[in-house]
Design an enzyme around this catalytic site. Structure first.
Site, PDB file in Angstrom:
ATOM      1  N   HIS A 293       9.746   9.332  13.980  1.00  0.00           N
ATOM      2  CA  HIS A 293       8.662   8.394  13.657  1.00  0.00           C
ATOM      3  C   HIS A 293       7.324   9.134  13.487  1.00  0.00           C
ATOM      4  O   HIS A 293       6.377   8.905  14.233  1.00  0.00           O
ATOM      5  CB  HIS A 293       8.561   7.310  14.737  1.00  0.00           C
ATOM      6  CG  HIS A 293       7.870   6.067  14.254  1.00  0.00           C
ATOM      7  ND1 HIS A 293       8.221   4.801  14.657  1.00  0.00           N
ATOM      8  CD2 HIS A 293       6.837   5.890  13.384  1.00  0.00           C
ATOM      9  CE1 HIS A 293       7.446   3.906  14.087  1.00  0.00           C
ATOM     10  NE2 HIS A 293       6.586   4.559  13.297  1.00  0.00           N
TER      11      HIS A 293
ATOM     12  N   SER B  44       9.843   2.739   7.321  1.00  0.00           N
ATOM     13  CA  SER B  44       9.102   1.508   7.645  1.00  0.00           C
ATOM     14  C   SER B  44       9.322   1.167   9.121  1.00  0.00           C
ATOM     15  O   SER B  44       8.553   1.633   9.974  1.00  0.00           O
ATOM     16  CB  SER B  44       9.505   0.365   6.712  1.00  0.00           C
ATOM     17  OG  SER B  44      10.906   0.133   6.748  1.00  0.00           O
TER      18      SER B  44
ATOM     19  N   ARG C 119       0.836  -1.219   0.000  1.00  0.00           N
ATOM     20  CA  ARG C 119       0.000   0.000   0.000  1.00  0.00           C
ATOM     21  C   ARG C 119       0.867   1.263   0.000  1.00  0.00           C
ATOM     22  O   ARG C 119       0.707   2.136  -0.856  1.00  0.00           O
ATOM     23  CB  ARG C 119      -0.918  -0.019   1.229  1.00  0.00           C
ATOM     24  CG  ARG C 119      -2.042  -1.029   1.131  1.00  0.00           C
ATOM     25  CD  ARG C 119      -2.795  -1.131   2.443  1.00  0.00           C
ATOM     26  NE  ARG C 119      -1.999  -1.729   3.475  1.00  0.00           N
ATOM     27  CZ  ARG C 119      -2.266  -2.896   4.067  1.00  0.00           C
ATOM     28  NH1 ARG C 119      -3.346  -3.569   3.753  1.00  0.00           N
ATOM     29  NH2 ARG C 119      -1.480  -3.382   4.993  1.00  0.00           N
ATOM     30  N   ILE C 120       1.789   1.363   0.975  1.00  0.00           N
ATOM     31  CA  ILE C 120       2.570   2.612   1.087  1.00  0.00           C
ATOM     32  C   ILE C 120       3.615   2.675  -0.028  1.00  0.00           C
ATOM     33  O   ILE C 120       3.786   3.720  -0.666  1.00  0.00           O
ATOM     34  CB  ILE C 120       3.214   2.723   2.484  1.00  0.00           C
ATOM     35  CG1 ILE C 120       2.107   2.807   3.555  1.00  0.00           C
ATOM     36  CG2 ILE C 120       4.120   3.946   2.570  1.00  0.00           C
ATOM     37  CD1 ILE C 120       2.595   2.684   4.988  1.00  0.00           C
TER      38      ILE C 120
ATOM     39  N   GLU D  13      13.798   3.300  19.716  1.00  0.00           N
ATOM     40  CA  GLU D  13      13.038   4.548  19.722  1.00  0.00           C
ATOM     41  C   GLU D  13      12.508   4.809  21.119  1.00  0.00           C
ATOM     42  O   GLU D  13      12.064   3.851  21.785  1.00  0.00           O
ATOM     43  CB  GLU D  13      11.888   4.475  18.712  1.00  0.00           C
ATOM     44  CG  GLU D  13      12.394   4.333  17.282  1.00  0.00           C
ATOM     45  CD  GLU D  13      11.268   4.288  16.238  1.00  0.00           C
ATOM     46  OE1 GLU D  13      10.089   4.429  16.628  1.00  0.00           O
ATOM     47  OE2 GLU D  13      11.582   4.126  15.058  1.00  0.00           O
TER      48      GLU D  13
HETATM   49  N1  LIG Z   1       7.011   5.557   9.657  1.00  0.00           N
HETATM   50  C1  LIG Z   1       5.754   5.391   9.997  1.00  0.00           C
HETATM   51  O1  LIG Z   1       5.207   6.152  10.776  1.00  0.00           O
HETATM   52  C2  LIG Z   1       4.957   4.292   9.376  1.00  0.00           C
HETATM   53  C3  LIG Z   1       3.601   4.519   9.106  1.00  0.00           C
HETATM   54  C4  LIG Z   1       2.867   3.494   8.527  1.00  0.00           C
HETATM   55  C5  LIG Z   1       3.455   2.272   8.223  1.00  0.00           C
HETATM   56  N2  LIG Z   1       4.770   2.098   8.500  1.00  0.00           N
HETATM   57  C6  LIG Z   1       5.419   0.800   8.155  1.00  0.00           C
HETATM   58  O2  LIG Z   1       5.200   0.542   6.785  1.00  0.00           O
HETATM   59  C7  LIG Z   1       4.964  -0.852   6.616  1.00  0.00           C
HETATM   60  C8  LIG Z   1       4.248  -1.103   5.310  1.00  0.00           C
HETATM   61  O3  LIG Z   1       2.888  -0.716   5.392  1.00  0.00           O
HETATM   62  P1  LIG Z   1       1.869  -1.048   4.191  1.00  0.00           P
HETATM   63  O4  LIG Z   1       0.517  -0.612   4.621  1.00  0.00           O
HETATM   64  O5  LIG Z   1       2.424  -0.557   2.894  1.00  0.00           O
HETATM   65  O6  LIG Z   1       1.947  -2.649   4.224  1.00  0.00           O
HETATM   66  P2  LIG Z   1       1.623  -3.659   3.027  1.00  0.00           P
HETATM   67  O7  LIG Z   1       1.401  -4.971   3.676  1.00  0.00           O
HETATM   68  O8  LIG Z   1       0.564  -3.101   2.149  1.00  0.00           O
HETATM   69  O9  LIG Z   1       2.986  -3.696   2.178  1.00  0.00           O
HETATM   70  C9  LIG Z   1       4.119  -4.409   2.564  1.00  0.00           C
HETATM   71  C10 LIG Z   1       4.742  -5.020   1.306  1.00  0.00           C
HETATM   72  O10 LIG Z   1       5.965  -5.656   1.688  1.00  0.00           O
HETATM   73  C11 LIG Z   1       6.037  -6.915   1.014  1.00  0.00           C
HETATM   74  N3  LIG Z   1       6.912  -7.809   1.762  1.00  0.00           N
HETATM   75  C12 LIG Z   1       6.645  -8.472   2.915  1.00  0.00           C
HETATM   76  N4  LIG Z   1       7.713  -9.185   3.308  1.00  0.00           N
HETATM   77  C13 LIG Z   1       8.677  -8.984   2.382  1.00  0.00           C
HETATM   78  C14 LIG Z   1      10.005  -9.441   2.244  1.00  0.00           C
HETATM   79  N5  LIG Z   1      10.560 -10.290   3.131  1.00  0.00           N
HETATM   80  N6  LIG Z   1      10.709  -9.025   1.169  1.00  0.00           N
HETATM   81  C15 LIG Z   1      10.156  -8.198   0.257  1.00  0.00           C
HETATM   82  N7  LIG Z   1       8.895  -7.723   0.340  1.00  0.00           N
HETATM   83  C16 LIG Z   1       8.167  -8.104   1.390  1.00  0.00           C
HETATM   84  C17 LIG Z   1       4.596  -7.399   0.933  1.00  0.00           C
HETATM   85  O11 LIG Z   1       4.427  -8.365  -0.076  1.00  0.00           O
HETATM   86  C18 LIG Z   1       3.852  -6.098   0.646  1.00  0.00           C
HETATM   87  O12 LIG Z   1       3.739  -5.828  -0.735  1.00  0.00           O
HETATM   88  C19 LIG Z   1       4.189  -1.244   7.883  1.00  0.00           C
HETATM   89  O13 LIG Z   1       4.317  -2.619   8.189  1.00  0.00           O
HETATM   90  C20 LIG Z   1       4.811  -0.365   8.954  1.00  0.00           C
HETATM   91  O14 LIG Z   1       5.824  -1.053   9.621  1.00  0.00           O
HETATM   92  C21 LIG Z   1       5.530   3.066   9.072  1.00  0.00           C
END
Ligand SMILES: NC(=O)c1ccc[n+]([C@@H]2O[C@H](COP(=O)([O-])OP(=O)(O)OC[C@H]3O[C@@H](n4cnc5c(N)ncnc54)[C@H](O)[C@@H]3O)[C@@H](O)[C@H]2O)c1
Length: 325
Positions: A285, A236, A156-157, A266
């Site tokens: 963060h 992430s 998604r992100i 953190e």
């Molecule tokens: N900095 C922040 O404040 C903040 C905010 C929101 C989310 N996040 C982080 O962002 C992450 C991603 O969120 P999202 O909604 O996009 O999640 P998501 O599940 O939609 O996307 C994650 C992607 O990573 C891929 N993936 C999983 N394991 C993998 C691996 N070993 N190698 C390669 N690809 C792999 C998945 O197939 C998926 O496409 C969250 O888990 C969270 O930790 C951080």
């Protein structure tokens, strides 16, 4: 009839509190800062539901005989022992989608800030170093437009970041365990293996979840594959990057810089060497930290609790197999 008890480890908006109060009795830890473990233990011990971001461990679940749902505020749920919850028949929910665009905006802000040295430039002005009109020559940065962006984790992100990159005429490479031919066809993103991505990108941006397979995904070897002129962007989770290896790569100028919203520990302490480096942009963060998005996140988490207590399936479970039991 007695209302089910929900434990909150911090106060939420008035709107969310009011909507919860209609169906639940709220047990609130209303202190300043981080909720102490003992307070969490006392709250969870009485609760059928907990709502909030906290290290919801197996040990805490042991104190919670009535607990049926953990409604995490956040899309990442590495702070919850999901396996321990599933074993006990506890449903875990997260808050996907509502924070995607906001976190992608922040990621792109980090990328731009690192490339164009915005934080250094701001310090330069504030410190009174802008004394001649040649100041800009000390602050030459890297172009973002037409550069190559490598996205690790095109979920998604990651895909929301990729959409922003196309507006900057960037070439987008991605690596993921799931291939996305739909996005390749629609937007021209190119699927490559991890090493090719690292060696070909001007900016590498991380968007995978934190799990055993992604801890240290970017370490000394991976940083060594990156171009000397490249930047690492991490919005992430901190432990996805081996932090000592990153410090070394930045010190030795084996990569050009980094933009970091997240750290292994953190809050990052002032003794963290990354905080002392000019070629690193550091944020506390704040990926999802806008007024509207934080409200949307707690609203979704509360909706999950309310669905559960009203006998409906929660909207965004991460262990849905528990529901069928
Ligand atoms: N900095 C922040 O404040 C903040 C905010 C929101 C989310 N996040 C982080 O962002 C992450 C991603 O969120 P999202 O909604 O996009 O999640 P998501 O599940 O939609 O996307 C994650 C992607 O990573 C891929 N993936 C999983 N394991 C993998 C691996 N070993 N190698 C390669 N690809 C792999 C998945 O197939 C998926 O496409 C969250 O888990 C969270 O930790 C951080």
């Amino acid at each position: 009839m007695l209302k089910p008890k929900v434990f909150l480890n911090r106060k939420l908006s008035e709107r969310t509190m009011t909507s919860l109060e209609e169906s639940c009795e709220i047990l609130l830890w209303d202190g300043v800062g981080h909720c102490p473990l003992e307070a969490a233990r006392q709250g969870i011990a009485q609760a059928e539901a907990v709502l909030g971001h906290y290290p919801w461990s197996s040990e805490l679940m042991d104190c919670a005989p009535r607990l049926r749902i953990i409604a995490n505020i956040g899309v990442g749920f590495d702070n919850v022992d999901v396996a321990a919850a599933s074993r006990r028949g506890i449903i875990v929910t997260n808050t996907p989608d509502v924070l995607t665009e906001t976190t992608a905006d922040l990621t792109f802000a980090l990328l731009l800030a690192a490339a164009r040295r915005l934080c250094e430039a701001e310090r330069f002005v504030r410190n009174g170093e802008w004394t001649t009109n040649r100041g800009s020559e000390a602050l030459l940065g890297a172009d973002v437009h037409h550069a190559t962006l490598g996205i690790i984790g095109l979920g998604r992100i990651g895909s929301a970041v990729a959409r922003r990159a196309t507006g900057f005429d960037m070439r987008v490479l991605y690596y993921d365990i799931v291939r996305r031919p739909d996005l390749e066809d629609r937007h021209g993103y190119e699927y490559v293996n991890l090493d090719t991505l690292l060696g070909s990108s001007d900016f590498v941006s991380l968007h995978v979840p934190l799990c055993p397979q992604t801890v240290g995904l970017v370490g000394q070897r991976e940083l060594g594959l990156m171009k000397r002129t490249a930047y690492l962007i991490n919005a992430s989770r901190g432990p996805i990057v081996n932090e000592p290896a990153l410090v070394e790569a930045l010190r030795e100028k084996r990569i050009a810089g980094a933009g970091l919203d997240v750290f292994t520990i953190e809050p990052a302490g002032v003794d963290n060497p990354l905080l002392m480096m000019d070629n690193v942009v550091t944020l506390p963060h704040v990926g999802s930290a806008t007024v509207a998005t934080r409200l949307a996140m707690e609203t979704l988490a509360a909706a999950n609790v309310l669905a559960h207590v009203q006998g409906r399936p929660p909207l965004t479970p991460v262990n849905p197999e528990v529901l069928g039991r």
